[in-house]
Design an enzyme around this catalytic site. Structure first.
Site, short mmCIF file in Angstrom:
data_model
loop_
_atom_site.label_atom_id
_atom_site.label_comp_id
_atom_site.label_asym_id
_atom_site.label_seq_id
_atom_site.Cartn_x
_atom_site.Cartn_y
_atom_site.Cartn_z
N ASP A 43 41.23 40.24 97.20
CA ASP A 43 41.17 39.23 96.13
C ASP A 43 40.07 39.62 95.17
O ASP A 43 38.91 39.83 95.58
CB ASP A 43 40.90 37.85 96.71
CG ASP A 43 42.08 37.28 97.48
OD1 ASP A 43 43.14 37.94 97.49
OD2 ASP A 43 41.95 36.20 98.06
N ASP A 63 52.15 28.56 96.86
CA ASP A 63 50.87 28.11 97.38
C ASP A 63 50.98 26.62 97.66
O ASP A 63 51.20 25.83 96.74
CB ASP A 63 49.75 28.40 96.38
CG ASP A 63 49.67 29.89 96.04
OD1 ASP A 63 49.91 30.71 96.95
OD2 ASP A 63 49.38 30.23 94.88
#
Length: 239
Positions: free
Chosen positions: A8, A129
């Site tokens: 990330d 998500d």
């Protein structure tokens, strides 16, 4: 089953967030390309990248770090974060990205996602998500009124290569992957589903594998913290 190590990217660094909070980021490496190479050398067959700044900005921000990774490794890379139009998709695919992860776009412009699947066969994944069973968008900063399965079934027969299902409430918490929710989603669609969020140890890798209907699992903090032996996870995934 595939184990996807996560990188990330925030401000050019390799970080992990806690429950998607950009203000709760832990930096694990200031050299994402070197980290990617470590994963490749360990035997990983895919990398999972997220441009966190890009997810909030709605356009790529960490392009330099992504390009450095692509110039360092030979294994395929999937990328999400800030990919909101065909031109951006085209640029990333030309740069060497193997699979694009479209999240916010899947909620706000599903027709464009389907068009992308037509233009780039096998190159488009949908990132779902989830927070409390509902889909979150804009880098997890905004909740929608769309249920996870409701969104997923819209893309049946569209040519989506995979769905990455992330439980935001578990992401970066080391509290255990929500294999049950990911498996339930996999039962609701014919699209391959990848579980993500909360992986803490080898037991979670086993849980995803024994679910029997999940294509893979994304893991980040557990690797960086040393709680998950990556080589052992890769061996178990191959069995």
């Amino acid at each position: 089953m595939t184990v996807y190590p996560a990188i990330d990217l925030k401000d050019g660094n390799c970080v992990r967030l806690f429950k998607g909070d950009m203000d709760a980021a832990t930096i694990f490496s200031d050299n994402p390309a070197a980290q990617a190479k470590e994963f490749e050398d360990a035997g990983c067959t895919w990398l999972h990248l997220v441009d966190l700044n890009g997810a909030f900005a709605g356009a790529p921000v960490n392009a330099a770090a992504v390009e450095a990774i692509l110039g360092t490794v030979k294994i395929p890379v999937q990328l999400g974060g800030g990919i909101r139009d065909i031109a951006t998709m085209d640029r990333w695919l030309d740069a060497g990205i193997s699979r694009l992860i479209l999240g916010t776009l899947a909620v706000k412009n599903p027709a464009l996602v389907k068009e992308a699947c037509r233009l780039f066969p096998g190159k488009v994944a949908v990132g779902i998500d989830a927070k409390g069973g509902m889909v979150a968008v804009e880098g997890w900063a905004e909740a929608s009124e769309v249920e996870v399965a409701e969104l997923a079934v819209q893309f049946e027969d569209a040519g989506v290569a995979a769905i990455i299902h992330t439980d935001i409430d578990r992401d970066g918490t080391l509290t255990g992957v929500n294999a049950e929710a990911s498996s339930a989603l996999a039962n609701a669609v014919s699209i391959p589903v990848i579980a993500s969020g909360g992986v803490k140890d080898m037991d979670d890798i086993t849980r995803v594998k024994t679910a029997g209907n999940l294509e893979g699992v994304v893991t980040g903090r557990a690797i960086y913290d040393g709680r998950l032996d990556l080589k052992a996870a890769l061996e178990l995934a191959k069995c």
